[in-house]
Design an enzyme around this catalytic site. Sequence first.
Site, short mmCIF file in Angstrom:
data_model
loop_
_atom_site.label_atom_id
_atom_site.label_comp_id
_atom_site.label_asym_id
_atom_site.label_seq_id
_atom_site.Cartn_x
_atom_site.Cartn_y
_atom_site.Cartn_z
N HIS A 220 0.93 -1.09 -0.02
CA HIS A 220 -0.09 0.04 0.06
C HIS A 220 0.95 1.12 0.00
O HIS A 220 1.78 1.19 -0.90
CB HIS A 220 -1.01 -0.17 1.37
CG HIS A 220 -2.14 0.80 1.00
ND1 HIS A 220 -2.56 1.60 0.12
CD2 HIS A 220 -3.01 1.18 2.22
CE1 HIS A 220 -3.65 2.22 0.72
NE2 HIS A 220 -3.82 1.96 1.84
N HIS A 259 -1.92 -2.10 -9.88
CA HIS A 259 -3.17 -1.73 -9.21
C HIS A 259 -4.15 -2.63 -9.10
O HIS A 259 -4.45 -3.10 -10.00
CB HIS A 259 -3.59 -0.29 -9.80
CG HIS A 259 -4.18 0.66 -8.78
ND1 HIS A 259 -5.64 0.65 -8.32
CD2 HIS A 259 -3.68 1.47 -7.55
CE1 HIS A 259 -5.68 1.47 -7.33
NE2 HIS A 259 -4.60 1.99 -6.93
N ASP A 310 2.79 5.86 -6.69
CA ASP A 310 3.95 5.78 -5.92
C ASP A 310 5.12 5.93 -6.56
O ASP A 310 6.13 6.40 -6.02
CB ASP A 310 4.10 4.39 -4.95
CG ASP A 310 2.89 4.59 -3.96
OD1 ASP A 310 2.44 5.59 -3.42
OD2 ASP A 310 2.23 3.67 -3.67
N1 COA Z 1 5.48 -6.35 -9.87
C1 COA Z 1 5.21 -7.68 -10.72
N2 COA Z 1 4.29 -8.24 -10.73
C2 COA Z 1 3.21 -7.72 -10.53
C3 COA Z 1 3.06 -6.61 -9.95
C4 COA Z 1 4.42 -5.79 -9.65
N3 COA Z 1 4.22 -4.64 -9.13
N4 COA Z 1 1.72 -6.16 -9.77
C5 COA Z 1 1.05 -7.19 -10.14
N5 COA Z 1 1.93 -8.27 -10.63
C6 COA Z 1 1.49 -9.43 -11.41
C7 COA Z 1 0.99 -10.50 -10.13
O1 COA Z 1 2.05 -11.13 -9.74
C8 COA Z 1 0.10 -11.16 -10.71
O2 COA Z 1 0.63 -11.99 -11.48
P1 COA Z 1 0.10 -13.58 -11.69
O3 COA Z 1 -1.29 -13.64 -11.97
O4 COA Z 1 0.97 -14.35 -12.43
O5 COA Z 1 0.29 -13.97 -10.05
C9 COA Z 1 -0.64 -10.13 -11.56
O6 COA Z 1 0.39 -9.22 -12.08
C10 COA Z 1 -1.93 -9.42 -11.14
O7 COA Z 1 -1.73 -8.79 -10.18
P2 COA Z 1 -2.35 -9.15 -8.56
O8 COA Z 1 -1.38 -9.04 -7.59
O9 COA Z 1 -3.51 -9.98 -8.70
O10 COA Z 1 -2.69 -7.50 -8.27
P3 COA Z 1 -3.81 -7.21 -6.95
O11 COA Z 1 -4.94 -6.56 -7.28
O12 COA Z 1 -3.81 -8.35 -6.00
O13 COA Z 1 -2.52 -6.21 -6.30
C11 COA Z 1 -1.21 -4.44 -6.03
C12 COA Z 1 -2.47 -4.84 -6.66
C13 COA Z 1 -0.97 -2.88 -6.13
C14 COA Z 1 -1.27 -5.01 -4.63
C15 COA Z 1 -0.12 -5.20 -6.79
O14 COA Z 1 -0.11 -4.88 -8.12
C16 COA Z 1 1.51 -4.87 -5.92
O15 COA Z 1 1.80 -5.54 -5.24
N6 COA Z 1 2.00 -3.87 -6.56
C17 COA Z 1 3.31 -3.22 -6.07
C18 COA Z 1 3.20 -2.66 -4.63
C19 COA Z 1 2.65 -1.26 -5.01
O16 COA Z 1 3.20 -0.70 -5.71
N7 COA Z 1 1.56 -0.85 -4.24
C20 COA Z 1 0.95 0.33 -4.36
C21 COA Z 1 -0.58 0.31 -4.65
S1 COA Z 1 -1.12 2.16 -5.14
#
Ligand code: COA
Length: 374
Positions: A220, A259, A310
């Site tokens: 987050h 996201h 971010d």
């Molecule tokens: N880096 C690498 N892979 C990523 C990624 C990232 N930042 N964000 C998503 N993915 C991948 C996931 O591993 C997943 O792959 P899979 O289907 O092979 O497992 C796919 O993309 C779908 O993403 P998912 O994790 O299901 O999205 P979510 O809705 O659960 O999570 C976040 C959303 C924001 C938590 C996630 O994108 C993330 O962890 N981002 C990094 C942290 C971040 O920047 N947070 C700030 C948000 S404003």
Amino acid sequence: MAKQLSGAGLRGQVAGKTALSTVGKSGSGLTYRGYDVKDLAQNCQFEEVAYLILKGKLPNQSELDAYKTKLRGMRGLPTALKEVLERIPKDAHPMDVLRTGCSMLGNLEMETSFDQQQDVTDRMLACFPSIICYWYRFSHDGVRVDVETDDDSIGGHFLHMLHGEKPRELHEQVMHVSLILYAEHEFNASTFTARVCASTLSDMHSCVTGAIGSLRGPLHGGANEAAMEMIEGFTSADDAEEKMMGMLERKEKIMGFGHAIYSESDPRNEIIKQWSEKLAADVGDEVLYPVSVRCEEVMWREKKLFCNADFFHASAYNFMGIPTPLFTPIFVMSRLTGWAAHVMEQRADNRIIRPSAEYTGEELRPVPAISERA
Ligand code: COA
């Protein structure tokens, strides 16, 4: 019988109503009370947007002047709070400091009636920058910084205390934009935390303290710090590309990308990226900004993942000389408006939030005698 979950993380489920913001629905993708965030970031100061979110309308000039005067008058910290801050070690995480500071404030200036909710919120808006900087400057520089500056804005107040001098106009302007972009975002994890807490009819400080804890995690708000730690390890754009390819191969998460709601872009990224570029030119940067741009290109090319709010915040804050551990606390200084407005909205039409769980444990069984247990 309770409905079965369609997906983990409550994704796609409507968990309540709000009149505060829309995410991924209209305009550039993010609106606060019907105004596009792009429009607000271009035309407003943060205090105008805080007023909009908290009080429901954009202030006219005299309302804005009065609001800023009120906030300026609430920057001071009680002695007991300063004493607590002075006892927190230098290597503590500033988000933990802020969580403790907010909680301590709740002991000293308790919200005893919901009629006080606007004033209690304004007080937190005014003094959170003081809490962060008082602790930071005391623990790092041994200075008891004057928290009652006469700076015009919340962002200016923060930079002034941090650097010990009045901020430049460019930096104050970037703080306005940054705080506007981070102010509100519907039912994200920290806001939902605040609403769950509010639904028990708890006090504002408890709601905000809980929300700070949720925002701290790298999935987050903590992502801006994690992104900074990553990009400062890259020596050039080519180095960034090579290392990122390795990270992707190892299936590592890259912070600052992706996201839960937006699927193609985060409207906040375009805005903060422009400001990061301006700041890069201002400081004569030839590494961090090109590195960040290359990260963006690689992630889109390889994974169709885009920068969220971010990612370019990391370089922008760095160019303004803000230490990395203070990145997420700045997010708090802003998102506090959204949290508090959600708490007020929850209170106005409350039912305790209490979902059900899908049970995956053991079938019903008798308790064996202690001598028969493994
Ligand atoms: N880096 C690498 N892979 C990523 C990624 C990232 N930042 N964000 C998503 N993915 C991948 C996931 O591993 C997943 O792959 P899979 O289907 O092979 O497992 C796919 O993309 C779908 O993403 P998912 O994790 O299901 O999205 P979510 O809705 O659960 O999570 C976040 C959303 C924001 C938590 C996630 O994108 C993330 O962890 N981002 C990094 C942290 C971040 O920047 N947070 C700030 C948000 S404003």
